[in-house]
Design a protein around this motif. Structure first.
Motif, PDB file in Angstrom:
ATOM      1  N   LEU A 482       0.777  -1.231   0.211  1.00 48.01           N
ATOM      2  CA  LEU A 482      -0.119   0.106   0.091  1.00 48.01           C
ATOM      3  C   LEU A 482       0.848   1.445   0.128  1.00 48.01           C
ATOM      4  CD1 LEU A 482      -2.638  -1.130   2.381  1.00 48.01           C
ATOM      5  CD2 LEU A 482      -2.876  -1.074   0.035  1.00 48.01           C
ATOM      6  N   ARG A 483       1.931   1.131   0.906  1.00 45.27           N
ATOM      7  CA  ARG A 483       2.828   2.418   0.568  1.00 45.27           C
ATOM      8  C   ARG A 483       3.192   2.854  -0.545  1.00 45.27           C
ATOM      9  NH1 ARG A 483       7.395   2.952   5.361  1.00 45.27           N
ATOM     10  NH2 ARG A 483       5.605   3.060   6.410  1.00 45.27           N
ATOM     11  N   ARG A 484       3.761   1.726  -1.463  1.00 42.29           N
ATOM     12  CA  ARG A 484       4.490   1.865  -2.756  1.00 42.29           C
ATOM     13  C   ARG A 484       3.296   2.187  -3.675  1.00 42.29           C
ATOM     14  NH1 ARG A 484       6.767  -1.694  -7.138  1.00 42.29           N
ATOM     15  NH2 ARG A 484       5.671  -3.264  -6.418  1.00 42.29           N
ATOM     16  N   PHE A 485       2.164   1.629  -3.537  1.00 41.20           N
ATOM     17  CA  PHE A 485       1.144   1.800  -4.496  1.00 41.20           C
ATOM     18  C   PHE A 485       0.450   3.185  -4.423  1.00 41.20           C
ATOM     19  CE2 PHE A 485      -3.446   1.396  -5.958  1.00 41.20           C
ATOM     20  CZ  PHE A 485      -3.098   0.880  -7.166  1.00 41.20           C
ATOM     21  N   ARG A 486       0.620   3.845  -3.010  1.00 33.78           N
ATOM     22  CA  ARG A 486       0.061   5.114  -2.743  1.00 33.78           C
ATOM     23  C   ARG A 486       0.654   6.115  -3.629  1.00 33.78           C
ATOM     24  NH1 ARG A 486       0.305   4.947   2.029  1.00 33.78           N
ATOM     25  NH2 ARG A 486      -2.000   4.855   2.575  1.00 33.78           N
ATOM     26  N   ARG A 487       2.009   6.021  -3.703  1.00 37.85           N
ATOM     27  CA  ARG A 487       2.922   6.542  -4.689  1.00 37.85           C
ATOM     28  C   ARG A 487       2.492   6.718  -6.102  1.00 37.85           C
ATOM     29  NH1 ARG A 487       6.930   4.857  -1.062  1.00 37.85           N
ATOM     30  NH2 ARG A 487       8.183   3.396  -2.798  1.00 37.85           N
ATOM     31  N   VAL A 488       2.232   5.729  -6.592  1.00 43.23           N
ATOM     32  CA  VAL A 488       1.932   5.236  -8.100  1.00 43.23           C
ATOM     33  C   VAL A 488       0.465   6.004  -8.280  1.00 43.23           C
ATOM     34  CG1 VAL A 488       1.014   3.933  -9.819  1.00 43.23           C
ATOM     35  CG2 VAL A 488       2.801   3.190  -8.524  1.00 43.23           C
ATOM     36  N   ILE A 489      -0.475   5.976  -7.290  1.00 40.93           N
ATOM     37  CA  ILE A 489      -1.828   6.707  -7.664  1.00 40.93           C
ATOM     38  C   ILE A 489      -1.836   8.234  -7.269  1.00 40.93           C
ATOM     39  CG2 ILE A 489      -4.024   6.924  -6.359  1.00 40.93           C
ATOM     40  CD1 ILE A 489      -3.874   4.382  -8.189  1.00 40.93           C
ATOM     41  N   GLU A 490      -0.654   8.570  -6.316  1.00 41.01           N
ATOM     42  CA  GLU A 490      -0.478  10.153  -6.337  1.00 41.01           C
ATOM     43  C   GLU A 490       0.037  10.610  -7.623  1.00 41.01           C
ATOM     44  OE1 GLU A 490       1.827  10.228  -2.904  1.00 41.01           O
ATOM     45  OE2 GLU A 490       0.065  10.169  -1.414  1.00 41.01           O
ATOM     46  N   ARG A 491       0.639   9.968  -8.238  1.00 36.42           N
ATOM     47  CA  ARG A 491       1.558  10.280  -9.538  1.00 36.42           C
ATOM     48  C   ARG A 491       0.472  10.097 -10.518  1.00 36.42           C
ATOM     49  NH1 ARG A 491       5.269   7.137 -13.013  1.00 36.42           N
ATOM     50  NH2 ARG A 491       5.120   5.399 -11.585  1.00 36.42           N
ATOM     51  N   ALA A 492      -0.444   9.242 -10.567  1.00 39.08           N
ATOM     52  CA  ALA A 492      -1.608   9.269 -11.439  1.00 39.08           C
ATOM     53  C   ALA A 492      -2.520  10.413 -11.279  1.00 39.08           C
ATOM     54  CB  ALA A 492      -2.379   7.994 -11.514  1.00 39.08           C
ATOM     55  N   TYR A 493      -2.829  10.874  -9.914  1.00 44.94           N
ATOM     56  CA  TYR A 493      -3.683  11.943  -9.886  1.00 44.94           C
ATOM     57  C   TYR A 493      -3.185  13.331 -10.271  1.00 44.94           C
ATOM     58  CZ  TYR A 493      -6.770  14.882  -7.026  1.00 44.94           C
ATOM     59  OH  TYR A 493      -7.460  15.995  -6.746  1.00 44.94           O
ATOM     60  N   SER A 494      -1.613  13.310 -10.068  1.00 49.31           N
ATOM     61  CA  SER A 494      -1.083  14.654 -10.442  1.00 49.31           C
ATOM     62  C   SER A 494      -1.300  14.818 -12.045  1.00 49.31           C
ATOM     63  CB  SER A 494       0.371  14.605 -10.215  1.00 49.31           C
ATOM     64  OG  SER A 494       0.744  14.531  -8.737  1.00 49.31           O
ATOM     65  N   TYR A 495      -1.185  13.532 -12.590  1.00 47.63           N
ATOM     66  CA  TYR A 495      -1.239  13.747 -14.328  1.00 47.63           C
ATOM     67  C   TYR A 495      -2.522  14.359 -14.746  1.00 47.63           C
ATOM     68  CZ  TYR A 495       2.978  10.923 -15.019  1.00 47.63           C
ATOM     69  OH  TYR A 495       4.353  10.439 -14.917  1.00 47.63           O
ATOM     70  N   VAL A 496      -3.720  13.961 -13.901  1.00 45.90           N
ATOM     71  CA  VAL A 496      -4.970  14.179 -14.392  1.00 45.90           C
ATOM     72  C   VAL A 496      -4.999  15.743 -13.842  1.00 45.90           C
ATOM     73  CG1 VAL A 496      -7.252  13.882 -13.568  1.00 45.90           C
ATOM     74  CG2 VAL A 496      -5.692  11.827 -13.652  1.00 45.90           C
ATOM     75  N   ILE A 497      -4.515  15.996 -12.957  1.00 42.47           N
ATOM     76  CA  ILE A 497      -4.660  17.360 -12.377  1.00 42.47           C
ATOM     77  C   ILE A 497      -4.015  18.565 -13.341  1.00 42.47           C
ATOM     78  CG2 ILE A 497      -4.226  19.266 -10.767  1.00 42.47           C
ATOM     79  CD1 ILE A 497      -6.584  17.197 -10.200  1.00 42.47           C
TER      80      ILE A 497
END
Length: 510
Positions: A482-497
């Motif tokens: 979950l810790r490693r995966f959170r970073r991936v989701i945060e990166r995906a969210y940044s792309y969307v924003i």
């Protein structure tokens, strides 16, 4: 050696007139040599395949420069692996030219005799065989035959299985074979029960049909590549026809043909056509090569899907409202699985997505799930997430610029990239791969820490697809860190924003 050095040729006295004759002979010989060399060079140049006529995209060998561009461009090339056609017929025009739409006028320009009937096959491709017939064509379903009457100097029949996985002999053996039979004269000609005044494209809905990846990659996309140029004025003939397949994809088929689909195997009537293409083109995994498709790209296929499922033209623009303070949350669509490659901590993953700022939509398609509903969900989503599997084929429904996150199970890096990662990039999606570690794979509890399944997946994959499927596809589930995966989701969210802000700036008045 001394004798050789001391040797002196006797001097010869040649009359002036004789010298002039010898000079003339030397000049003549040199001229002949130069002419021969020039002719040889020209002949060599002309032996290379010539560019196709304007508006015709011939699938086959191209000239040296285009081959280099094709195989060495920065993105992964689409692999057709075409070889030079060996088909011979009296018009001396490559069969691929007929398949791709050479006109009667262009045939006449070649100043070659045009047969009353044409039957030829292009078997030069690694993935597919395609045959072409023109003339008095009649179907005989009980003998799996298509007859071409009134052919001068008829040669033997051609046999073809119209499915796009030619190299997989195991699955091809399950596909119905058609007999294309040229007949000299009109003897035994059957009466037409249904007369079609438009060409036909014959495809098979057998093989791997039933798996959504193969329904698109081996069926619908090749049909688009083959039939799109007719602008609807073409009949689709399906071998091994399935009623559920028609129900599921009827909206797509209606954008490719203006006529009802013909059930070749189940319709005993004699159908007559002026022209038939048996088999369909394929450019690779979920791929459209513009150089082989008259400039069409995968975006054109995606646009056809949008028209088929009636996505509102303004749906993409509606995602960003005029006031930045009132923008809705970005949406992430998560595909779930019921059997192998399940995401064991799905609930935790959903929580991470929500806490990051996403609105979560969970999708678990069933056989009876309307494709239009899936299209609507993904057309309006900003990101898509799922573990490697056939359902990820629905990335074709995403808008360019959206984010696609693929969770890649152990041992499936190559398959994830080839079947979904590379197609996502070609579609213009932002592709993010989350590669599962040994500790995150359920296989770590079944095999020892030094077993090749865990430490050397490449060696397991070398044993063949059957072993890859058995070990990595059918026996593996995933529990992401979950810790490693959170970073991936945060990166995906940044792309969307970032994408949302850039689009808002473009929409805002200066």
């Amino acid at each position: 050696m001394r004798r050789f050095r001391e040797f002196r040729a006797p001097s010869l006295r040649i009359p002036l007139k004789s010298k002039s004759i010898i000079s003339l002979l030397r000049f003549s010989a040199l001229s002949v040599f130069l002419l021969y060399s020039t002719a040889s060079v020209l002949n060599l140049r002309l032996s290379f395949p010539q560019p196709p006529p304007q508006g015709i995209g011939i699938i086959g060998i191209r000239d040296d420069q285009s081959i280099l561009k094709f195989h060495f461009k920065s993105t992964k090339p689409v692999l057709l692996e075409a070889r030079k056609e060996e088909q011979e017929h009296s018009s001396h025009i490559p069969c691929s030219s007929f398949i791709n739409g050479i006109s009667v006028e262009e045939i006449r320009k070649t100043k070659k005799r045009h047969e009353k009937g044409i039957l030829c096959c292009d078997r030069s491709h690694y993935r597919t065989d395609i045959c072409y017939m023109r003339g008095d064509i009649r179907t005989v379903s009980e003998s799996s035959s298509i007859l071409l009457h009134d052919v001068e100097a008829a040669k033997g029949e051609e046999r073809i299985r119209p499915y796009t996985r030619k190299w997989e002999t195991g699955i091809m053996d399950t596909v119905d074979e058609l007999r294309l039979r040229p007949i000299n004269g009109t003897a035994g000609k059957r009466r037409c029960d249904v007369e079609h005044r438009v060409p036909a494209v014959v495809m098979s809905t057998g093989g791997y049909t039933g798996n959504v990846y193969h329904e698109f990659n081996d069926g619908l996309l090749p049909l688009f590549l083959t039939a799109e140029r007719f602008k609807g004025e073409v009949a689709v003939v399906a071998v091994e026809f399935h009623r559920w397949w028609l129900t599921k994809y009827e909206a797509v088929l209606q954008k490719l043909t203006n006529y009802p689909v013909v059930d070749f195997s189940g319709d005993p009537r004699v159908h007559c056509f002026p022209e038939i293409i048996v088999g369909t083109k394929i450019h690779g995994e979920l791929a459209v090569d513009p150089s082989l498709a008259n400039g069409k790209t995968i975006h054109d296929f995606r646009a056809l899907l949008a028209r088929a499922f009636q996505a509102p033209p303004s749906s993409d623009q509606a995602k960003i409202k005029p006031s930045p303070g009132l923008r809705r949350k970005p949406t992430i669509a998560i595909f779930t699985r019921d059997k192998s490659r399940r995401l064991l901590n799905l609930k935790d993953v959903e929580k991470i997505c929500r806490r990051t700022g996403f609105e979560v939509v969970t999708l678990n398609p069933k056989k009876d799930t309307p494709v239009s509903a899936l299209f609507a969900a993904l057309d309006s989503a900003d990101a898509m997430l799922g573990v490697h599997g056939a359902a990820l084929t629905h990335l074709l429904f995403m808008n360019p610029g959206s984010v696609f996150v693929q969770i890649v199970p152990l041992g499936l890096d190559w398959a994830a990239a080839e079947y979904y990662g590379d197609p996502a990039k070609r579609l213009g999606l932002v592709y993010v791969a989350y590669n599962v570690t040994v500790e995150e794979s359920s296989l770590s509890g079944e095999y020892g820490s030094t077993d090749p399944v865990l430490v050397d997946p490449a060696s397991v994959n070398k044993r063949g697809w059957t072993e890859t499927k058995r070990v990595y596809l059918e026996k593996q589930n995933v529990r992401v860190d979950l810790r490693r995966f959170r970073r991936v989701i945060e990166r995906a969210y940044s792309y969307v924003i970032i994408r949302s802000k850039s689009r808002y700036r473009r929409r805002s008045p200066a």
